[in-house]
Design an enzyme around this catalytic site. Structure first.
Site, PDB file in Angstrom:
ATOM      1  N   GLU A 150      69.716  11.002  59.857  1.00 56.28           N
ATOM      2  CA  GLU A 150      68.691  11.380  60.101  1.00 56.28           C
ATOM      3  C   GLU A 150      68.590  13.068  59.849  1.00 56.28           C
ATOM      4  O   GLU A 150      69.406  13.523  60.269  1.00 56.28           O
ATOM      5  CB  GLU A 150      67.959  11.299  61.111  1.00 56.28           C
ATOM      6  N   CYS A 202      59.943  11.069  62.584  1.00 56.38           N
ATOM      7  CA  CYS A 202      61.211   9.545  63.098  1.00 56.38           C
ATOM      8  C   CYS A 202      60.570   8.811  61.799  1.00 56.38           C
ATOM      9  O   CYS A 202      61.188   7.915  61.477  1.00 56.38           O
ATOM     10  CB  CYS A 202      60.842   9.505  64.601  1.00 56.38           C
ATOM     11  N   GLU A 257      62.780   5.883  72.410  1.00 60.29           N
ATOM     12  CA  GLU A 257      62.371   6.047  70.716  1.00 60.29           C
ATOM     13  C   GLU A 257      63.331   6.989  69.973  1.00 60.29           C
ATOM     14  O   GLU A 257      63.075   7.647  70.569  1.00 60.29           O
ATOM     15  CB  GLU A 257      60.586   6.121  70.890  1.00 60.29           C
ATOM     16  N   LYS A 283      59.502  15.692  81.307  1.00 57.66           N
ATOM     17  CA  LYS A 283      59.931  16.511  80.771  1.00 57.66           C
ATOM     18  C   LYS A 283      59.667  17.328  79.039  1.00 57.66           C
ATOM     19  O   LYS A 283      60.280  16.242  78.464  1.00 57.66           O
ATOM     20  CB  LYS A 283      61.508  16.849  80.916  1.00 57.66           C
TER      21      LYS A 283
HETATM   22  P1  NAD Z   1      66.420  15.194  71.568  1.00 62.69           P
HETATM   23  O1  NAD Z   1      67.128  14.028  71.503  1.00 62.69           O
HETATM   24  O2  NAD Z   1      67.287  16.323  71.517  1.00 62.69           O
HETATM   25  O3  NAD Z   1      65.536  15.910  72.682  1.00 62.69           O
HETATM   26  C1  NAD Z   1      64.917  14.832  72.949  1.00 62.69           C
HETATM   27  C2  NAD Z   1      64.730  15.665  74.763  1.00 62.69           C
HETATM   28  O4  NAD Z   1      65.900  14.337  75.749  1.00 62.69           O
HETATM   29  C3  NAD Z   1      63.838  16.833  74.380  1.00 62.69           C
HETATM   30  O5  NAD Z   1      63.406  17.174  75.987  1.00 62.69           O
HETATM   31  C4  NAD Z   1      65.765  16.857  75.477  1.00 62.69           C
HETATM   32  O6  NAD Z   1      65.993  18.110  76.409  1.00 62.69           O
HETATM   33  C5  NAD Z   1      66.045  15.437  76.030  1.00 62.69           C
HETATM   34  N1  NAD Z   1      67.527  15.515  76.585  1.00 62.69           N
HETATM   35  C6  NAD Z   1      68.912  15.747  76.451  1.00 62.69           C
HETATM   36  N2  NAD Z   1      69.648  15.422  75.988  1.00 62.69           N
HETATM   37  C7  NAD Z   1      69.593  14.852  77.305  1.00 62.69           C
HETATM   38  C8  NAD Z   1      70.233  14.075  77.968  1.00 62.69           C
HETATM   39  N3  NAD Z   1      71.815  14.370  78.225  1.00 62.69           N
HETATM   40  N4  NAD Z   1      69.588  13.641  79.107  1.00 62.69           N
HETATM   41  C9  NAD Z   1      68.607  13.305  79.369  1.00 62.69           C
HETATM   42  N5  NAD Z   1      67.448  14.890  78.685  1.00 62.69           N
HETATM   43  C10 NAD Z   1      68.669  14.388  77.663  1.00 62.69           C
HETATM   44  O7  NAD Z   1      65.701  14.921  70.366  1.00 62.69           O
HETATM   45  P2  NAD Z   1      64.925  16.413  69.979  1.00 62.69           P
HETATM   46  O8  NAD Z   1      65.856  16.901  69.063  1.00 62.69           O
HETATM   47  O9  NAD Z   1      63.555  17.320  70.575  1.00 62.69           O
HETATM   48  O10 NAD Z   1      63.862  15.786  68.989  1.00 62.69           O
HETATM   49  C11 NAD Z   1      63.844  14.940  67.693  1.00 62.69           C
HETATM   50  C12 NAD Z   1      64.431  13.521  67.918  1.00 62.69           C
HETATM   51  O11 NAD Z   1      63.336  12.714  68.001  1.00 62.69           O
HETATM   52  C13 NAD Z   1      64.393  12.944  66.306  1.00 62.69           C
HETATM   53  O12 NAD Z   1      66.043  12.198  66.462  1.00 62.69           O
HETATM   54  C14 NAD Z   1      63.190  12.126  66.396  1.00 62.69           C
HETATM   55  O13 NAD Z   1      63.381  11.114  65.122  1.00 62.69           O
HETATM   56  C15 NAD Z   1      63.223  11.226  67.551  1.00 62.69           C
HETATM   57  N6  NAD Z   1      61.623  11.444  67.662  1.00 62.69           N
HETATM   58  C16 NAD Z   1      61.393   9.260  67.743  1.00 62.69           C
HETATM   59  C17 NAD Z   1      60.114   9.253  67.895  1.00 62.69           C
HETATM   60  C18 NAD Z   1      59.855   7.721  67.878  1.00 62.69           C
HETATM   61  O14 NAD Z   1      59.009   7.616  67.946  1.00 62.69           O
HETATM   62  N7  NAD Z   1      61.261   7.182  67.584  1.00 62.69           N
HETATM   63  C19 NAD Z   1      59.485  10.057  67.781  1.00 62.69           C
HETATM   64  C20 NAD Z   1      59.299  11.701  67.431  1.00 62.69           C
HETATM   65  C21 NAD Z   1      60.882  12.246  67.975  1.00 62.69           C
END
Ligand code: NAD
Length: 482
Positions: free
Chosen positions: A383, A285, A251, A177
């Site tokens: 963050e 991140c 992650e 997804k």
């Molecule tokens: P997000 O958590 O809002 O969304 C990530 C994904 O999770 C999306 O596809 C979203 O639709 C899904 N999602 C949201 N709620 C959900 C639920 N209840 N159940 C299942 N899926 C759900 O994050 P974002 O805003 O898209 O991305 C930014 C974040 O990602 C930042 O916090 C960043 O640090 C992190 N990030 C981490 C890494 C790493 O390697 N650690 C890499 C890239 C980004």
């Protein structure tokens, strides 16, 4: 001039389908705020359809040999190379990435797929032998079955690639997804991959976190969810996945410190902050969002860094390949970043450069440096995920380490010093999954793991360590003939 809005379907069971409800979601260009595409808004029934297709696909896929899987992954990598420019342009449009950022992603994705193509043929158990008289024990390293990948918007196809390489190499079938804001490159990749992969081995479900992502997390037949996303999302998913005792690979967020010791070269630090803090508009991140500087070199480092950051040009990647930084992903993210800045200023922080939005079109934020912040300030502890870097001073190496570790995240950090022995001593005491010395953010390489400690999550992307996430270990014990 009105922009053409492309219509898309999602990829379930080898077919391009609408959502069961017929509902769609708009996809925007963050540099203009205009709609560029419409994709299906999947619901629980669509996830159920995908799981059924995955079950059928798995029957055949699990019979493939490691060599078969290697060949298919190598073919996927070749496809990414062949379509590299197209994929990079699409990612640049959908995420607002400068061209020089976007163009490096397809080669890295292809390299990662090739690494895991090789890894498919190198799966092993730790040992096998006769541990009890009259019996032979052996280890089988097996795929999990149906696994799900839930992706973020900052590196849409890149993060999907980090998940699908090890998942398919290990012999799983996968449902991915993409983030609701950025589904376009993964849909295009699936279109290309359908010539290579059997139906149902890789499926793409476009939709919101809830219900689509949530349905993947709760489905009893999905044995692993790999999420790259926010720490709050990770916690929620962990609670929901507990209902089916599902494996997780998380992650999550980061708040990476860059520790600048008193013998560091200010010019090298300034250049590293310009990249580490503002690459992809700071929506990374591992972004160097906290610069901790020895008080002995603080003034020189800050002056050099301000000059370097002020040289960044901000603009629409579609109109200029040379811009240094594009927009942030959405109006919501722009407001979130500006909200952090307002609250920091209210708490007596100083905006040394930047602060505020750029223009009135698209979702731009000026490259910003904030000084005079306390260790417990929100902008130091949380963050921001935008082009904002804080600068703090420290009196001793011990104090620097304490400040660096004093956040709930533990993804990445860096140390700058002319004395590598001293830098290594600091690196050993930093509570982060990756520590760079005299670098920040790069290099990333397929052979080395990427993953966090503490509230940055657990499990690893890339490297042979990530094969652990996607496989299970079975002990088979055989009674020998008398
Ligand atoms: P997000 O958590 O809002 O969304 C990530 C994904 O999770 C999306 O596809 C979203 O639709 C899904 N999602 C949201 N709620 C959900 C639920 N209840 N159940 C299942 N899926 C759900 O994050 P974002 O805003 O898209 O991305 C930014 C974040 O990602 C930042 O916090 C960043 O640090 C992190 N990030 C981490 C890494 C790493 O390697 N650690 C890499 C890239 C980004």
């Amino acid at each position: 001039m009105s922009v053409s809005v492309t219509q898309h379907k999602m990829f379930i069971g080898g077919e391009w389908v609408e959502s069961s409800s017929g509902e769609t979601m708009e996809v925007l260009n963050p540099a203009t705020g205009e709609a560029i595409a419409e994709v299906p808004r999947a619901g629980v029934e669509d996830v159920e359809r995908a799981v059924e297709a995955a079950r059928r696909a798995w029957e055949e896929w699990k019979l493939k040999t490691p060599k078969d899987r290697m060949e298919l992954l190598l073919a996927l990598a070749d496809l990414v190379d062949e379509h590299a420019e197209e994929l990079a342009r699409l990612e640049s449009l959908n995420v607002g990435k400068p061209w020089w950022v976007a163009r490096d992603e397809p080669p890295a994705i292809a390299d990662n797929l090739r690494f895991f193509a090789g890894a498919a043929r190198n799966l092993e158990g730790k040992s096998a032998g006769e541990y009890v008289e009259g019996y032979t024990s052996m280890i089988r390293r097996e795929p999990l079955g149906i696994v799900a990948g839930i992706c973020p918007w900052n590196y849409p196809l890149y993060m999907a690639g980090w998940k699908l390489g090890p998942a398919l190499a290990a012999g799983n079938v996968q449902i991915v997804k993409p983030a609701e804001q950025t589904p376009l490159t993964l849909l295009r990749f699936a279109e290309l991959a359908q010539e290579i992969l059997p139906a149902g081995v890789l499926q793409v479900v476009t939709g919101d976190g809830v219900p689509a992502g949530d349905a993947l997390v709760r489905h009893p037949d999905i044995r692993l969810v790999s999420l790259t996303g926010d720490t709050a999302t990770g916690k929620l998913i962990a609670a929901n996945a507990a209902q089916t005792v599902k494996r997780l690979h998380l992650e999550l967020g980061g708040k990476a410190p860059m520790v600048v010791l008193d013998d560091a070269d200010p010019a090298a630090v300034a250049e590293a902050v310009k990249v580490g803090g503002y690459f992809n508009s700071g929506q990374d991140c591992t972004a160097s969002s906290r610069i901790l500087v020895s008080e002995r070199v603080y003034d020189d480092v800050l002056a050099a860094t301000v000059e370097s950051v002020e040289s960044l040009t901000v603009g629409d990647p579609a109109t200029d390949d040379e811009i240094g930084m594009g927009p942030v992903i959405s109006a919501e993210q722009q407001q979130r970043v500006l909200g952090f800045l307002e609250r920091a200023v209210d708490a007596k922080a100083t905006v040394v450069t930047g602060g505020g939005a750029v223009g009135d079109r698209g979702f731009f934020v000026k490259p910003t440096i904030v000084a005079d912040v306390e260790q417990d300030a929100e902008i130091v502890q949380s963050e921001v995920f935008g082009p904002v870097v804080t600068v703090q001073r420290f009196a001793s190496d011990d104090a620097a380490i304490e400040m660096a570790n004093d956040v709930r995240y533990g993804l990445a950090a860096s140390v700058f010093s002319e004395n590598v022995g001293r830098a290594l001593k600091v690196a050993a005491r930093l509570d982060f999954g990756t520590v760079w010395v005299n670098e920040h953010l790069f290099p990333l390489t397929s052979e080395m793991p990427h993953g966090g400690f503490k509230e940055s999550g657990y499990g690893k992307d890339m490297s042979l360590y990530s094969m652990e996430e996607y496989t299970r270990v079975k002990h088979v014990c055989v009674k020998l003939a008398e």
